[in-house]
Scaffold this active site. Sequence first.
Site, PDB file in Angstrom:
ATOM      1  N   LEU A  67      -3.240 -38.606   5.557  1.00  0.00           N
ATOM      2  CA  LEU A  67      -3.690 -37.258   5.186  1.00  0.00           C
ATOM      3  C   LEU A  67      -2.507 -36.398   4.742  1.00  0.00           C
ATOM      4  O   LEU A  67      -1.348 -36.743   4.993  1.00  0.00           O
ATOM      5  CB  LEU A  67      -4.398 -36.614   6.377  1.00  0.00           C
ATOM      6  CG  LEU A  67      -5.504 -37.450   7.029  1.00  0.00           C
ATOM      7  CD1 LEU A  67      -6.161 -36.676   8.167  1.00  0.00           C
ATOM      8  CD2 LEU A  67      -6.549 -37.886   6.023  1.00  0.00           C
ATOM      9  N   PRO A  68      -2.793 -35.258   4.090  1.00  0.00           N
ATOM     10  CA  PRO A  68      -1.691 -34.461   3.525  1.00  0.00           C
ATOM     11  C   PRO A  68      -0.684 -33.927   4.546  1.00  0.00           C
ATOM     12  O   PRO A  68       0.517 -34.080   4.360  1.00  0.00           O
ATOM     13  CB  PRO A  68      -2.420 -33.311   2.820  1.00  0.00           C
ATOM     14  CG  PRO A  68      -3.799 -33.816   2.553  1.00  0.00           C
ATOM     15  CD  PRO A  68      -4.115 -34.740   3.693  1.00  0.00           C
ATOM     16  N   THR A  98       2.785 -38.041   6.586  1.00  0.00           N
ATOM     17  CA  THR A  98       4.061 -37.418   6.958  1.00  0.00           C
ATOM     18  C   THR A  98       3.741 -36.057   7.541  1.00  0.00           C
ATOM     19  O   THR A  98       3.264 -35.161   6.825  1.00  0.00           O
ATOM     20  CB  THR A  98       4.968 -37.257   5.726  1.00  0.00           C
ATOM     21  OG1 THR A  98       5.156 -38.535   5.129  1.00  0.00           O
ATOM     22  CG2 THR A  98       6.320 -36.679   6.132  1.00  0.00           C
ATOM     23  N   LYS A 173      11.355 -40.431   9.048  1.00  0.00           N
ATOM     24  CA  LYS A 173      10.840 -40.182   7.696  1.00  0.00           C
ATOM     25  C   LYS A 173      11.456 -38.901   7.107  1.00  0.00           C
ATOM     26  O   LYS A 173      11.841 -38.854   5.939  1.00  0.00           O
ATOM     27  CB  LYS A 173       9.309 -40.067   7.766  1.00  0.00           C
ATOM     28  CG  LYS A 173       8.637 -39.562   6.522  1.00  0.00           C
ATOM     29  CD  LYS A 173       8.661 -40.557   5.385  1.00  0.00           C
ATOM     30  CE  LYS A 173       8.035 -39.963   4.132  1.00  0.00           C
ATOM     31  NZ  LYS A 173       8.165 -40.817   2.968  1.00  0.00           N
ATOM     32  N   LYS A 248       7.264 -29.948   1.256  1.00  0.00           N
ATOM     33  CA  LYS A 248       6.668 -29.998   2.604  1.00  0.00           C
ATOM     34  C   LYS A 248       7.602 -30.742   3.559  1.00  0.00           C
ATOM     35  O   LYS A 248       7.892 -30.286   4.660  1.00  0.00           O
ATOM     36  CB  LYS A 248       5.312 -30.726   2.548  1.00  0.00           C
ATOM     37  CG  LYS A 248       4.667 -30.911   3.923  1.00  0.00           C
ATOM     38  CD  LYS A 248       3.535 -31.936   3.913  1.00  0.00           C
ATOM     39  CE  LYS A 248       4.038 -33.347   3.848  1.00  0.00           C
ATOM     40  NZ  LYS A 248       3.046 -34.380   4.140  1.00  0.00           N
TER      41      LYS A 248
HETATM   42  P1  NAD Z   1      -3.328 -37.063  -1.366  1.00  0.00           P
HETATM   43  O1  NAD Z   1      -3.453 -35.590  -1.379  1.00  0.00           O
HETATM   44  O2  NAD Z   1      -3.432 -37.821  -2.637  1.00  0.00           O
HETATM   45  O3  NAD Z   1      -4.449 -37.678  -0.366  1.00  0.00           O
HETATM   46  C1  NAD Z   1      -4.773 -37.128   0.868  1.00  0.00           C
HETATM   47  C2  NAD Z   1      -6.294 -37.225   1.030  1.00  0.00           C
HETATM   48  O4  NAD Z   1      -6.654 -36.844   2.373  1.00  0.00           O
HETATM   49  C3  NAD Z   1      -7.066 -36.301   0.103  1.00  0.00           C
HETATM   50  O5  NAD Z   1      -7.930 -37.073  -0.720  1.00  0.00           O
HETATM   51  C4  NAD Z   1      -7.843 -35.377   1.058  1.00  0.00           C
HETATM   52  O6  NAD Z   1      -9.141 -35.023   0.582  1.00  0.00           O
HETATM   53  C5  NAD Z   1      -7.946 -36.259   2.290  1.00  0.00           C
HETATM   54  N1  NAD Z   1      -8.253 -35.574   3.547  1.00  0.00           N
HETATM   55  C6  NAD Z   1      -7.746 -34.419   4.063  1.00  0.00           C
HETATM   56  N2  NAD Z   1      -8.274 -34.185   5.279  1.00  0.00           N
HETATM   57  C7  NAD Z   1      -9.135 -35.205   5.540  1.00  0.00           C
HETATM   58  C8  NAD Z   1      -9.981 -35.536   6.649  1.00  0.00           C
HETATM   59  N3  NAD Z   1     -10.061 -34.773   7.746  1.00  0.00           N
HETATM   60  N4  NAD Z   1     -10.723 -36.674   6.578  1.00  0.00           N
HETATM   61  C9  NAD Z   1     -10.668 -37.461   5.485  1.00  0.00           C
HETATM   62  N5  NAD Z   1      -9.874 -37.206   4.414  1.00  0.00           N
HETATM   63  C10 NAD Z   1      -9.131 -36.094   4.443  1.00  0.00           C
HETATM   64  O7  NAD Z   1      -1.949 -37.379  -0.621  1.00  0.00           O
HETATM   65  P2  NAD Z   1      -1.083 -38.727  -0.723  1.00  0.00           P
HETATM   66  O8  NAD Z   1      -0.157 -38.655  -1.873  1.00  0.00           O
HETATM   67  O9  NAD Z   1      -1.989 -39.893  -0.569  1.00  0.00           O
HETATM   68  O10 NAD Z   1      -0.161 -38.530   0.582  1.00  0.00           O
HETATM   69  C11 NAD Z   1      -0.702 -38.694   1.883  1.00  0.00           C
HETATM   70  C12 NAD Z   1       0.423 -38.576   2.892  1.00  0.00           C
HETATM   71  O11 NAD Z   1       1.399 -39.566   2.628  1.00  0.00           O
HETATM   72  C13 NAD Z   1       1.171 -37.230   2.871  1.00  0.00           C
HETATM   73  O12 NAD Z   1       1.455 -36.847   4.185  1.00  0.00           O
HETATM   74  C14 NAD Z   1       2.438 -37.541   2.077  1.00  0.00           C
HETATM   75  O13 NAD Z   1       3.511 -36.694   2.442  1.00  0.00           O
HETATM   76  C15 NAD Z   1       2.688 -38.984   2.472  1.00  0.00           C
HETATM   77  N6  NAD Z   1       3.428 -39.784   1.480  1.00  0.00           N
HETATM   78  C16 NAD Z   1       3.091 -39.716   0.166  1.00  0.00           C
HETATM   79  C17 NAD Z   1       3.794 -40.492  -0.762  1.00  0.00           C
HETATM   80  C18 NAD Z   1       3.452 -40.433  -2.247  1.00  0.00           C
HETATM   81  O14 NAD Z   1       4.204 -41.008  -3.050  1.00  0.00           O
HETATM   82  N7  NAD Z   1       2.347 -39.809  -2.636  1.00  0.00           N
HETATM   83  C19 NAD Z   1       4.829 -41.330  -0.333  1.00  0.00           C
HETATM   84  C20 NAD Z   1       5.121 -41.415   1.029  1.00  0.00           C
HETATM   85  C21 NAD Z   1       4.408 -40.625   1.938  1.00  0.00           C
END
Ligand code: NAD
Length: 299
Positions: A67-68, A98, A173, A248
């Site tokens: 999740l975000p 994260t 991280k 963030k």
């Molecule tokens: P994203 O915004 O694409 O996806 C997150 C999803 O979570 C969204 O679709 C949102 O609708 C959903 N969500 C929120 N609350 C929810 C709930 N209660 N139940 C179900 N779904 C819910 O984000 P992302 O890029 O996939 O990143 C996710 C996490 O991974 C973040 O914490 C980010 O910092 C970390 N991260 C991302 C990357 C990257 O390259 N994108 C790399 C490493 C770590």
Amino acid sequence: MKNTHIAFFGLGHMGAPMALNLQSAGYTVRSFDLSVEACQIAREKGLTVSASAQEAVAGAHMVFSMLPASRHVEALYLGNQGILEQLPQGSLVVDCSTIAPMSAQKVAQAAQLRGMHMIDAPVSGGTAGASAGTLTFMVGGTPEALELVQPALHAMGRYIFHIGASGAGQVAKLCNNMALAVIMGVTAEAISLGVAHGLDPKVLSEMMAVSTGRSWATEVCNPWPGVLDNAPASRGYTGGFGNDLMLKDLGLAAEAAISVGATIPLGELARNLYALNKNVGRGGLDFSSVIMLLGQDAC
Ligand code: NAD
């Protein structure tokens, strides 16, 4: 464990490919996202998407979330409507988002009170690593809990580091991403300086990639457009690791530093740079777009 029923929450850029890799490895995955659009895209990719969080979790003994931010993770697991209330004792909860180390510890304590194991397992490797199943996991939690979830982590990643107790994975991280943010910033400066002196950014980058200035920012995610065909910079800074996500993480690093009285002067400088990049409208672009703050014509 392969017939284990896994509930997977968060089907965004990272979560959807991770859930798909679990499914491909033979796990029964029931997934859910609050976004109708994310659910639709996940269904088209072949995931089984439940109509509600409660439906996804029914019969599950293992839960993953991607999740975000902290508030989303706490909302999913805690409180009367939280899914911890629904899970049986002995369940395994793995949060790969994260988030703040203290938030991870809060959920882990609530899980422990209900007789469950919870580990924080944030990742590195980006969307490419999520799709290829080559992520690096940084784990905080007990060795016993890690042993139980290890096969599932291996379905999604290549390296698994047991960093320490609950919350330690999140601290690791934040340390990694703070270093990355600073390295990207100074790589952008170095290449811009070279170009201002008439150097070819590609030749300069190739030299740096085999010299002491080498880094992921030079070799994989080079910030100058056209140096690397597959880098976000060469497709308008789209599709990589968002500036907002980096911001963030730097905010979390600043909080983590304050909580122990550590000084992070370069980390704070980087946080201001990425905040500035957001304020001029580039929050949704890849974080390497920070190079555009340097005002180079070619960018
Ligand atoms: P994203 O915004 O694409 O996806 C997150 C999803 O979570 C969204 O679709 C949102 O609708 C959903 N969500 C929120 N609350 C929810 C709930 N209660 N139940 C179900 N779904 C819910 O984000 P992302 O890029 O996939 O990143 C996710 C996490 O991974 C973040 O914490 C980010 O910092 C970390 N991260 C991302 C990357 C990257 O390259 N994108 C790399 C490493 C770590």
